[in-house]
Enzyme design. Sequence first.
Site, PDB file in Angstrom:
ATOM      1  N   THR A   1       0.815  -1.208   0.000  1.00  0.00           N
ATOM      2  CA  THR A   1       0.000   0.000   0.000  1.00  0.00           C
ATOM      3  C   THR A   1       0.852   1.264   0.000  1.00  0.00           C
ATOM      4  OG1 THR A   1      -1.502   1.279   1.405  1.00  0.00           O
ATOM      5  CG2 THR A   1      -0.094  -0.277   2.529  1.00  0.00           C
ATOM      6  N   ASP A   2       0.275   2.368  -0.489  1.00  0.00           N
ATOM      7  CA  ASP A   2       0.980   3.653  -0.416  1.00  0.00           C
ATOM      8  C   ASP A   2       1.026   4.189   1.018  1.00  0.00           C
ATOM      9  OD1 ASP A   2      -1.705   4.389  -0.157  1.00  0.00           O
ATOM     10  OD2 ASP A   2      -1.656   5.923  -1.728  1.00  0.00           O
ATOM     11  N   GLU A   3       0.245   3.558   1.920  1.00  0.00           N
ATOM     12  CA  GLU A   3       0.206   4.057   3.302  1.00  0.00           C
ATOM     13  C   GLU A   3       1.546   3.868   4.014  1.00  0.00           C
ATOM     14  OE1 GLU A   3      -3.332   3.212   5.547  1.00  0.00           O
ATOM     15  OE2 GLU A   3      -4.495   2.848   3.741  1.00  0.00           O
TER      16      GLU A   3
ATOM     17  N   TYR B   1      -1.841  -0.879  10.856  1.00  0.00           N
ATOM     18  CA  TYR B   1      -1.960  -1.510   9.535  1.00  0.00           C
ATOM     19  C   TYR B   1      -0.760  -1.168   8.652  1.00  0.00           C
ATOM     20  CZ  TYR B   1      -3.301  -1.904   4.611  1.00  0.00           C
ATOM     21  OH  TYR B   1      -3.294  -2.166   3.266  1.00  0.00           O
TER      22      TYR B   1
ATOM     23  N   LYS C   1       2.318  -3.504   7.091  1.00  0.00           N
ATOM     24  CA  LYS C   1       2.589  -3.649   5.650  1.00  0.00           C
ATOM     25  C   LYS C   1       4.027  -3.205   5.344  1.00  0.00           C
ATOM     26  CE  LYS C   1       0.207  -4.807   2.761  1.00  0.00           C
ATOM     27  NZ  LYS C   1      -0.155  -6.150   2.216  1.00  0.00           N
TER      28      LYS C   1
END
Length: 346
Positions: A130-132, A155, A159
Amino acid sequence: MKLLVTGGAGFIGSAVVRQAVAKGHEVVNLDALTYAANVENVASVSTSNLYSFEQADIRDRVRLDEIFALHRPDAVMHLAAESHVDRSIDGPGDFILTNINGTFNMLEAARGYWTRAGKPAGFRFHHISTDEVFGSLGDTGQFTEETPYDPRSPYSASKAASDHLVRAWAETYGLPVVLTNCSNNYGPFHFPEKLVPVVILNALHGRPIPVYGAGLNVRDWLYVEDHADALLTVVAKGELGRSYNIGGENEARNIDLVRLICRLMDEMHPAGAPHDRLITFVTDRPGHDARYAIDPARIRAELGWRPSVTLEEGMRRTVRWYLDNEAWWRPLLDRQGVGQRLGTKA
Ligand SMILES: NC(=O)c1ccc[n+]([C@@H]2O[C@H](COP(=O)([O-])OP(=O)(O)OC[C@H]3O[C@@H](n4cnc5c(N)ncnc54)[C@H](O)[C@@H]3O)[C@@H](O)[C@H]2O)c1
């Protein structure tokens, strides 16, 4: 190509499975069938002789070894994860075990299988992230593949850890990996705890539409079918050891996204009064990242990939799909936590 897809009964994984089968790939779908899964997501391919399913947990290393030995995949596309930020705030433990330990198990099972097979040059381990992991942007700028990691929720931290493990397995053991980091997805088969389906279904039922904070958080919205197409491009053509950011080229503030959905509902399912009257501002998520934006230059220049739909067009298809598929979403409303405000226990 024979693909082992983990998390293939989830939202994005099932789009990958459906597209891969449609393109003639053999697919083994490995999924634990957690609360977020739905076998109906892959019903359209379940009778294809290109498709097989293994109910398995990526926390179970022995099962993974058996599945690799039995199916002998040419490539792995690893999507299985706990994926809901709000749930990670209330209960981070499952995120650590599945996203970090589970990815470790997948890497070790893949490495064992690849080594025993004589390290075939064409093998790929594609890790979907993810870009998060890059943290939060101000009003300007975009995430590139070189942006330093700065995860801020349980989260995104889990990741980020999994991304680091994948890179370490490439550097240390020579495992042939590719990575992708994508922006927020939306589209058909999206589990009804995430923003877009919550807005559509609450608008449909005339219920308050919750918007966190002032709705000013910006996301780059990626249509899930476009994302699946990008992932199949990367697993086939991506350069070994390289990561690719995947975005929708569709930045929008949450409040504008919600207003767009309300406008489409006014048009496609008129209620006698505008749906945006249902918008209700609620307490913000703790640590809510302000803005994510993807610089898509690498995947565009090196692999020739771009998204095919605008946000308006993708959202129109999505609203239509939810209006036409009550039999899909209705049973999911009874699953644990759905319809409740989560992520407030910080
Ligand atoms: N949805 C998004 O907008 C988005 C954005 C960026 C990245 N991602 C990443 O893409 C991937 C897929 O996301 P999604 O939205 O489809 O998630 P999802 O929650 O819809 O699906 C996840 C799937 O993984 C399975 N799973 C969970 N734990 C498992 C375990 N221990 N063993 C085996 N299977 C397990 C679930 O049963 C489910 O089918 C995730 O890795 C996520 O981090 C998602």
